[in-house]
Design a protein around this motif. Structure first.
Motif, PDB file in Angstrom:
ATOM      1  N   GLU A 181      24.458 -10.060 -22.583  1.00  0.00           N
ATOM      2  CA  GLU A 181      23.994 -11.353 -21.681  1.00  0.00           C
ATOM      3  C   GLU A 181      24.074 -11.298 -20.369  1.00  0.00           C
ATOM      4  O   GLU A 181      23.767 -11.995 -19.466  1.00  0.00           O
TER       5      GLU A 181
ATOM      6  N   LEU B  20      14.372 -19.360 -20.250  1.00  0.00           N
ATOM      7  CA  LEU B  20      13.757 -18.949 -21.445  1.00  0.00           C
ATOM      8  C   LEU B  20      15.341 -18.763 -22.400  1.00  0.00           C
ATOM      9  O   LEU B  20      15.240 -19.105 -23.537  1.00  0.00           O
ATOM     10  N   MET B  21      16.271 -18.150 -21.916  1.00  0.00           N
ATOM     11  CA  MET B  21      17.520 -18.156 -22.433  1.00  0.00           C
ATOM     12  C   MET B  21      17.977 -19.225 -22.991  1.00  0.00           C
ATOM     13  O   MET B  21      18.805 -19.232 -23.925  1.00  0.00           O
ATOM     14  N   THR B  22      17.913 -20.522 -22.281  1.00  0.00           N
ATOM     15  CA  THR B  22      18.550 -21.543 -22.500  1.00  0.00           C
ATOM     16  C   THR B  22      17.608 -22.383 -23.093  1.00  0.00           C
ATOM     17  O   THR B  22      17.893 -23.734 -23.397  1.00  0.00           O
ATOM     18  N   GLY B  23      16.442 -22.240 -23.525  1.00  0.00           N
ATOM     19  CA  GLY B  23      15.452 -22.778 -24.196  1.00  0.00           C
ATOM     20  C   GLY B  23      14.828 -23.894 -23.510  1.00  0.00           C
ATOM     21  O   GLY B  23      14.304 -24.807 -23.861  1.00  0.00           O
TER      22      GLY B  23
ATOM     23  N   PHE C 286      16.013 -16.610 -28.223  1.00  0.00           N
ATOM     24  CA  PHE C 286      16.686 -17.837 -28.533  1.00  0.00           C
ATOM     25  C   PHE C 286      16.473 -18.541 -29.434  1.00  0.00           C
ATOM     26  O   PHE C 286      15.241 -18.396 -30.136  1.00  0.00           O
ATOM     27  N   GLY C 287      17.507 -18.953 -30.039  1.00  0.00           N
ATOM     28  CA  GLY C 287      17.451 -19.669 -31.480  1.00  0.00           C
ATOM     29  C   GLY C 287      16.873 -18.830 -32.529  1.00  0.00           C
ATOM     30  O   GLY C 287      16.261 -19.079 -33.490  1.00  0.00           O
TER      31      GLY C 287
ATOM     32  N   VAL D  44      13.503 -11.814 -24.584  1.00  0.00           N
ATOM     33  CA  VAL D  44      14.339 -12.887 -24.616  1.00  0.00           C
ATOM     34  C   VAL D  44      14.630 -13.348 -25.940  1.00  0.00           C
ATOM     35  O   VAL D  44      13.609 -13.502 -26.461  1.00  0.00           O
TER      36      VAL D  44
ATOM     37  N   ASN E 271      22.567 -16.866 -30.324  1.00  0.00           N
ATOM     38  CA  ASN E 271      21.064 -16.598 -30.550  1.00  0.00           C
ATOM     39  C   ASN E 271      20.568 -15.583 -31.522  1.00  0.00           C
ATOM     40  O   ASN E 271      19.113 -15.686 -31.166  1.00  0.00           O
TER      41      ASN E 271
ATOM     42  N   GLY F 130      19.730 -12.972 -23.531  1.00  0.00           N
ATOM     43  CA  GLY F 130      20.094 -14.019 -24.409  1.00  0.00           C
ATOM     44  C   GLY F 130      21.489 -14.585 -24.393  1.00  0.00           C
ATOM     45  O   GLY F 130      22.142 -13.800 -24.310  1.00  0.00           O
TER      46      GLY F 130
END
Ligand SMILES: Nc1ncnc2c1ncn2[C@@H]1O[C@H](COP(=O)(O)OP(=O)(O)OP(=O)(O)O)[C@@H](O)[C@H]1O
Ligand SMILES: [Mg+2]
Length: 515
Positions: free
Chosen positions: A467, A504-507, A483-484, A481, A302, A298
């Motif tokens: 990361e 996925l990491m950046t949505g 995220f948010g 992963v 997050n 991630g």
């Protein structure tokens, strides 16, 4: 070739027990990014602190455009057009970007009104691709954005020499590329840039010349054309082995945890309320079995810090439950969690895990009072603490630093090594590691990976929050992963395409699996 903008000759500086800079020579030209690399404790930060007037050199000369200058304090450096972007950014969170910049430029407000200043900030930031909003309050900005504010500040102050000490250390992966672009723009604009970094890929991407330091000395200076990763590693460490860091396949039959055995850690439906700088956690399910290494991928911010905090008991879960080896640990104190065999390796060792005024031995004793208590707890067995710590460094393959110096005076990477040594030494049962290799040189990074794998092989459960996708994929048995504040994907590393994890990491992918 033009004559250098900045010339350092014979820079020497000793601290008790160590020659941090030993007759260092460095030439930095306008229009050049000059990288300085070297193992932890090599003397890189000391050198740039001398250049910026934080430390005085015992001997040596600094010249600007060929003329000798005296830099006794940071004000002198700034007046000469030398600027530095610090690791710990010095900004006032409650003020806006423009107000922070005005504070740094004392001559500006008298001459310029607010609107004019905002215009200059906007023009400069546009010119260098540093998108920042002058009216935004600084507390709302990410580390990467705050770094941009620092750079704009230096540009408005007309710095000709810009010094960056590990600027990529606290950046999310997607911000690193942006910073490297900014360095390239600065150089095209004719500024002289000094760039300290541990990741050789970053150095090779942007540097025109690379100077390697080892134990206070310059051991080589290569042009970009001459430099390769292996040539640099050989100069940095005296040999090219940074060591194996990929996990070996586990022995047959050891892959699955024993049926019926309690997981080392189990979170069910755990939520943590969002604080000012984080996003909290929402409905997180996670298990780590003994002998298993689970990676948490991630972009920082997050929920990583919250995840570590809730496992350790530093923050309470607003909802959900936590079990440690089958015991309901939802309401356990930090002390009780630690006593059960959980250790925590934070990414910011000095901020979270060590008292800067105390020595490494004193910090180790502080972390484990009971172990070193003598005579009914009143006296401390310093000899035992010292011997343990020395052994721990040796076992990890780290050079043993001065155990008596206040840790605040150790190099950044050395403090991280000391925390790793302290935390990994007494046979932990569950290791929660948050970017444990941040700020470490290549060899110490490999040693840290080996130590985590060895702990896993010895039956410990490991939760590696990082990361660094390459590192995670090389080490983890399983990957989730984040995220948010939610787990948006889970599986074995081999089952994921790296691009999928990135999305996925950046949505940028819809929620896939939950794990
Ligand atoms: N204020 C100080 N007091 C005592 N020793 C110091 C001080 N500052 C630095 N040192 C020592 O000088 C040596 C060089 O440290 P320096 O911080 O320059 O290393 P570095 O190359 O920046 O390492 P890292 O990659 O870990 O940041 C280390 O042995 C460190 O402990
Ligand atoms: Mg340093």
């Amino acid at each position: 070739m033009t004559s250098p903008t900045l010339t350092l000759r014979g820079i020497t500086r000793s601290f008790p027990g160590v020659v941090a800079n030993d007759h260092v020579d460095l030439d930095v030209h306008a229009g050049e990014v000059h990288a300085v690399v070297g193992e932890n404790g090599a003397g890189k930060s000391t050198l740039v602190k001398i250049l910026y007037g934080f430390y005085r050199a015992d001997a040596g000369e600094i010249r600007l455009d060929g003329a000798p200058v005296t830099i006794g304090a940071p004000e002198d450096a700034r007046a000469l057009g030398i600027g530095m972007v610090f690791q710990d950014l010095v900004q006032v969170p409650a003020l806006t970007v423009a107000e922070n910049i005005a504070l740094f430029l004392p001559d500006l407000p008298a001459v310029l009104g607010r609107a004019a200043l905002a215009r200059r900030i906007a023009t400069t930031s546009e010119q260098y691709g540093l998108a920042i909003d002058p009216r935004a309050p600084v507390w709302r900005l990410s580390v990467g954005e705050r770094q941009k504010v620092e750079i704009v500040k230096l540009l408005l102050a007309r710095a000709r020499v810009l010094v960056f000490d590990e600027p990529t250390r606290s950046l999310a992966p997607h911000e690193v590329a942006g910073l490297l672009d900014v360095l390239a723009t600065l150089k095209r604009d004719g500024r002289a840039v000094v760039f300290i970094a541990h990741k050789l890929s970053e150095v090779l991407a942007v540097a025109d010349r690379i100077t390697v330091m080892r134990r206070g000395r310059v051991v080589g200076s290569l042009s970009r054309a001459e430099a390769t990763e292996s040539a640099l590693v050989a100069l940095m460490f005296d040999d090219t082995t940074t060591g194996e860091r990929t996990r070996r396949p586990p022995p047959p039959g050891s892959e699955a945890p024993l049926p019926g055995a309690a997981p080392a850690l189990e979170l069910r439906g755990v939520s943590v309320r969002a604080e000012a700088h984080g996003c909290g956690l929402a409905d997180v399910d996670l298990t780590v079995a003994p002998g298993e290494l689970v990676g948490v991928a991630g972009v920082s911010g997050n929920g990583q810090r919250e995840l570590g905090d809730v496992i350790l008991g530093l923050v309470a879960a607003a909802a959900g439950r936590k079990w440690l080896w089958g015991d309901d640990a939802t309401r356990w104190s930090v002390a009780r969690v630690r006593a059960s065999g959980v250790v925590f390796v934070p990414d910011d060792a000095l901020g979270l895990a060590a008292v800067p005024q105390l020595s490494a031995v004193e910090n180790a004793v502080l972390g484990d009072r009971r172990r070193y208590a003598r005579a009914g707890g009143l006296a401390v067995d310093w000899a035992a603490a010292r011997a343990d710590l020395t052994r721990a460094f040796a076992r990890l393959g780290f050079p043993v630093p001065s155990l008596d110096a206040p840790v605040g005076t150790l190099s950044g990477g050395t403090v991280q090594r000391a925390v790793l040594a302290r935390e990994l030494t007494h046979g932990p049962r569950l290791i929660v590691a948050l970017d444990p290799a941040r700020g470490l040189d290549a060899r110490s990074t490999a040693a840290t990976c080996r130590a985590l794998l060895a702990a896993r092989e010895a039956g410990a459960a490991v939760l590696l929050i990082s990361e660094d996708l390459d590192e995670l994929c090389a080490l983890a048995d399983r990957l989730v992963v984040l995220f948010g504040g939610r787990i948006v994907g889970a599986g074995r590393p081999a089952d994921f395409a790296v691009e999928t994890i990135g999305h996925l990491m950046t949505g940028s992918l819809p929620v896939a699996a939950r794990g």
